[in-house]
Write a protein that holds these residues in place. Structure first.
Motif, PDB file in Angstrom:
ATOM      1  N   HIS A 194      46.470  28.317  28.151  1.00 54.23           N
ATOM      2  CA  HIS A 194      45.503  28.177  27.060  1.00 54.23           C
ATOM      3  C   HIS A 194      44.294  29.073  27.299  1.00 54.23           C
ATOM      4  N   ILE A 195      43.806  29.079  28.513  1.00 52.79           N
ATOM      5  CA  ILE A 195      42.629  29.902  28.829  1.00 52.79           C
ATOM      6  C   ILE A 195      42.950  31.380  28.621  1.00 52.79           C
ATOM      7  N   LEU A 196      44.138  31.809  29.034  1.00 46.67           N
ATOM      8  CA  LEU A 196      44.536  33.210  28.846  1.00 46.67           C
ATOM      9  C   LEU A 196      44.598  33.552  27.370  1.00 46.67           C
ATOM     10  N   VAL A 230      37.052  34.052  38.564  1.00 43.91           N
ATOM     11  CA  VAL A 230      36.937  34.790  39.819  1.00 43.91           C
ATOM     12  C   VAL A 230      38.296  35.198  40.373  1.00 43.91           C
ATOM     13  N   PHE A 231      39.375  34.760  39.710  1.00 45.93           N
ATOM     14  CA  PHE A 231      40.706  35.061  40.207  1.00 45.93           C
ATOM     15  C   PHE A 231      41.316  36.243  39.458  1.00 45.93           C
ATOM     16  N   GLU A 232      42.171  36.965  40.165  1.00 46.50           N
ATOM     17  CA  GLU A 232      42.988  37.978  39.521  1.00 46.50           C
ATOM     18  C   GLU A 232      43.904  37.301  38.506  1.00 46.50           C
ATOM     19  N   VAL A 233      44.199  38.003  37.410  1.00 45.32           N
ATOM     20  CA  VAL A 233      45.057  37.437  36.366  1.00 45.32           C
ATOM     21  C   VAL A 233      46.404  37.004  36.943  1.00 45.32           C
ATOM     22  N   ASP A 234      46.995  37.849  37.808  1.00 40.75           N
ATOM     23  CA  ASP A 234      48.318  37.537  38.366  1.00 40.75           C
ATOM     24  C   ASP A 234      48.293  36.297  39.250  1.00 40.75           C
ATOM     25  N   THR A 235      47.139  35.962  39.781  1.00 40.46           N
ATOM     26  CA  THR A 235      47.013  34.739  40.578  1.00 40.46           C
ATOM     27  C   THR A 235      46.801  33.530  39.682  1.00 40.46           C
ATOM     28  N   PHE A 236      45.945  33.686  38.687  1.00 39.22           N
ATOM     29  CA  PHE A 236      45.603  32.578  37.798  1.00 39.22           C
ATOM     30  C   PHE A 236      46.766  32.216  36.873  1.00 39.22           C
ATOM     31  N   VAL A 237      47.391  33.239  36.290  1.00 42.83           N
ATOM     32  CA  VAL A 237      48.583  33.033  35.452  1.00 42.83           C
ATOM     33  C   VAL A 237      49.637  34.034  35.939  1.00 42.83           C
TER      34      VAL A 237
END
Length: 808
Positions: A194-196, A230-237
């Motif tokens: 959802h955040i993405l 604060v996270f990289e996209v690949d880490t967060f999603v």
């Protein structure tokens, strides 16, 4: 009462309950503090809502109307002449039969009743004509072309002139709605997907970009930013999660049924409220044909756009426009948080300053969030089902206004009749009892999608285009309503029908789900079926779950099949007509294609007993005919696994035989080990003795070489040495020869010891080969075992009726 007031009815005498001459007239601006209509089914709640909307529209103000049940399209049934011809297409033929009159006679009596009722309130044909001609009425059916289509997701334009807060709220709502439509539960604060998605929408709109589902799908796969928080996209999603989300949304884009969501009038609130010629507009958005996630999506998107439109308007204390929701259930519950709840709360808190009023209607006040209840300034309460409902309303009123007289309200609410309501006005603590006036619109009940075709063309035609094609009644769980979908709708569908065809779906047994084959179903062509519109025949689809169990084989194998009985269905469906296919929910659509013609089935689909018998017959056939073939090796005590080929099982048996042979060889090793160790020790000692003698012979020969050949003979003949010295030399020569003899004996013994070792190895090799041959032969001895099914191991369930066309 002023000319601008909204005339909703007349006050009742609190003692006698009789209608008085005092009108109930509410100032339009009182609804900027919003309103709530509460009442159980049959209380007249919908009639009151239509009367309120008539007054708002007649005052020159527009209304955006969310209609979950289909009743609010009655606003289009305005008949200034009040003649039988006007009413005839809309009266209920079944009611005419019950009363023993013709449809024409029922229409005439209805027209007379309506004329008399309106006359009792001083309403004549001219006032009805003024309302009809002064308002542009549109009935939208998002996701369908039965009414005016509404393009909800074609172009996701940024909110015009919106500030950052408005864009952020609209992006959150759009993300929530899309994820709900795709069947994904999400939370704006905790769900990474959802955040993405909300971030993609917000960034696109902030930069003025017009989005689409296609661009969003591309952005999900390859986001135009490296970090979320604060996270990289690949880490967060992670990429795998993004691909899964992209595929879910792509499923919406690829679905043929989704095309209806992307055609029609643009989702522009200004256009929904005002016609091109300047007339105020009543935009009725029907939701009855939609699934729950689709309803949430539509309401969320509409209210979010309404917020954007509202914030672009200058402040006013007058009522500029009204949003009316005919049934609030599910959109703003007190505990759950569907995506529609956030924009609703925002509007209840902020719309007043911009002249936008909200009125919501509900049967049960306990289904309504407390924050909405406490923010409503005008309450109109009809008959309630329970004391709990009554207590909930009184508590909400006391929260909104501490001066509420609880005992007075309790007394009033306990004595209400049909079309009687208690009103709580802004800044008025005491309840007032009133009855609604007669509605100018003909209140004939829900207008189905098929009946929308009979409305005036401008009501349902695409803006500036041709008339939208009507579609038949959508997917639902079969019930008696399938047979009585609408008799008038059938009359309006002009088409040539064969003798075995009907424009209405035949009756389906209660509790049996009804669907329509999707044109994209990959297995349909193999069965000669198509999901296109036209001549549709009934088939059956269901699921079979089977358990094969065999204790000896330690087997418990569960199998699930999807099965189809393709059309045409016979009066007695034969189990052998079953086709096992790999279908899923996407292969069936919940609503009928346009212009569907139903072939009357031979099978009695209106009888639940028939559906149940199909399941029993299929179970009996599977019990009698279906077996699971396994391979068995009795010596190795092995059974094949489900799906394992004979070659694979033979390879596994060979591995097991090798393990058995290795175990037996281990026992043989213990028996030979001592003998081999002894023989090898003897070889080692013989080799050591031979090496010692080799050194001794070599040394003695070296000494003889030093003394020189023929020395003994020369010395003896020359007489130069004594017999004693000559004897010493002769003795050394003799010892050398004896040492050489011992060496040859040692060499012979070494050879004999080596032969013993070789003989032991030969015997060992022979016995090892015998062991392997024995177990190799055992691995080849394979039998076939058949594992059958017990009846209680077979479950036939979820049998549903589906409609499909047969390919020519």
């Amino acid at each position: 009462m002023t000319p601008s007031d909204l005339h909703l009815g007349a006050l009742l005498d609190p003692e006698s309950g009789e209608r008085t001459d005092r009108p109930l007239a509410l100032a339009p601006e009182s609804f900027t503090t919003h309103g709530v209509i509460v009442g159980m089914t049959g209380s007249g709640k919908t009639g009151l809502g239509i009367v309120l909307l008539e007054e708002v529209l007649a005052s020159g103000r527009p209304a955006l109307i969310l209609d979950p049940k289909g009743d609010l399209a009655n606003l289009a049934l305005l008949f200034p002449e009040l003649g039988a011809d006007d009413f005839e297409p809309w009266v209920d033929e079944a009611e005419a039969r019950r009363e023993g009159v013709t449809r024409r006679e029922l229409a005439a009596s209805t027209a007379a009743t309506w004329s008399k009722g309106l006359g009792s309130w001083g309403i004549d044909g001219e006032r009805i004509r003024a309302l009809r001609d002064g308002v542009s009425l549109r009935v939208y059916t998002p996701g369908s072309t039965a009414g005016a289509p509404l393009d909800l997701v074609g172009d996701l334009q940024p909110p015009a002139g919106a500030d950052a807060e408005t864009i952020r709220e609209a992006a959150e709502s759009l993300a929530s709605g899309l994820l709900t439509l795709a069947g994904i539960d999400s939370d704006p604060l905790t769900t990474p997907e959802h955040i993405l998605l909300a971030t993609l929408v917000e960034r696109g709109w902030t930069s003025g970009e017009t989005l689409s589902l296609e661009t969003l799908i591309g952005g999900i796969q390859s986001p135009p930013f490296r970090k979320l928080g604060v996270f990289e996209v690949d880490t967060f999603v992670p990429p795998a999660a993004r691909m899964k989300l992209a595929l879910r949304l792509n499923g919406l884009v690829a679905s043929p049924s989704f095309a209806a969501w992307r055609t029609g009038d643009p989702l522009d609130v200004q256009s929904l409220l005002w016609a091109p010629d300047g007339r105020p507009r009543a935009s009725v958005v029907q939701l009855a044909h939609l699934s729950e996630p689709e309803r949430i999506f539509v309401v969320t998107l509409l209210l979010s756009r309404a917020i954007s439109w509202m914030r672009a308007q200058p402040g006013t204390s007058d009522l500029r426009a009204m949003i009316y929701i005919d049934e609030l259930f599910g959109f703003a519950p007190p505990t759950a948080n569907p995506p529609s709840k956030t924009p609703l709360l925002t509007l209840f808190k902020q719309a007043r300053a911009h002249g936008l009023g909200l009125v919501v209607s509900t049967q049960n006040p306990v289904d309504m969030d407390y924050k909405l209840m406490s923010n409503a300034g005008t309450w109109m309460v009809g008959r309630l089902q329970t004391e709990r409902d009554k207590a909930r309303v009184i508590e909400a009123l006391r929260s909104a206004d501490g001066s509420v007289d609880v005992s007075a309200w309790d007394a009033r609410l306990g004595a209400l009749g049909k079309r009687q309501f208690v009103v709580k006005r802004t800044r008025s603590a005491q309840p007032e009892l009133f009855t609604t006036r007669w509605a100018m619109s003909y209140l004939r009940g829900p207008v189905t999608r098929a009946e929308l075709a009979a409305l005036p063309p401008e009501t349902i035609a695409a803006e500036g285009g041709g008339k939208a094609e009507p579609s038949t009644t959508g997917g639902r769980t079969g019930s008696t309503e399938s047979a009585a979908a609408t008799s008038t709708g059938a009359a309006e569908i002009g088409r040539s029908l064969a003798d075995d065809e009907s424009p209405l779906m035949p009756e389906i047994a209660d509790g049996v789900r009804v669907t329509w084959l999707d044109p994209a179903a990959p297995w349909a062509g193999k069965l000669g079926l198509s999901g296109r519109s036209g001549r549709l025949e009934a088939g059956l689809a269901g699921r079979v779950r089977m358990v094969f169990d065999e204790t000896r084989a330690d087997l418990r194998h569960e199998v699930e099949w999807e099965v189809v009985f393709p059309p045409p269905l016979e009066a007695l469906v034969r189990p052998e007509a079953m086709e096992a296919v790999d279908y899923d929910a996407r292969d069936f659509r919940p609503e009928a294609p346009a212009d569907a013609r139903y072939v009357l089935p031979q099978a009695p689909l209106d009888a639940k007993s028939f559906i149940n018998q199909v399941g029993r017959d299929l179970r009996d056939r599977l019990h009698a005919t279906l077996e699971l073939t396994l391979y068995h090796n009795p010596e190795l005590k092995l059974y094949s696994r489900v799906g394992e080929s004979k070659e694979q099982f033979q390879a596994r048996c060979l591995d097991a035989a090798e393990e058995r042979a290795d175990a037996e060889a281990s026992k043989l090793r213990a028996r030979f080990e001592a003998k081999i160790d002894t023989a090898e020790d003897q070889v080692d000692r013989a080799e050591a003795r031979l090496r010692e003698l080799d050194v001794d012979v070599s040394s003695r020969r070296q000494q003889e070489l030093v003394s020189g050949a023929g020395t003994l003979i020369g010395m003896f003949l020359g007489g130069r040495r004594s017999t004693r010295s000559l004897s010493s030399i002769a003795s050394r020569r003799s010892q050398t020869r004896r040492t050489e003899e011992r060496r040859r004996s040692a060499e012979d013994k070494l050879e004999a010891e080596r032969e013993d070792v070789e003989q032991l190895e030969a015997r060992l090799a022979e016995e090892l080969a015998g062991i392997w041959e024995k177990w190799k032969a055992a691995s080849d001895r394979i039998e076939i075992v058949e594992v059958g099914l017990e009846k209680n191991d077979i479950d036939v369930s979820d049998i549903e009726v589906f409609w499909a066309a047969r390919e020519e």
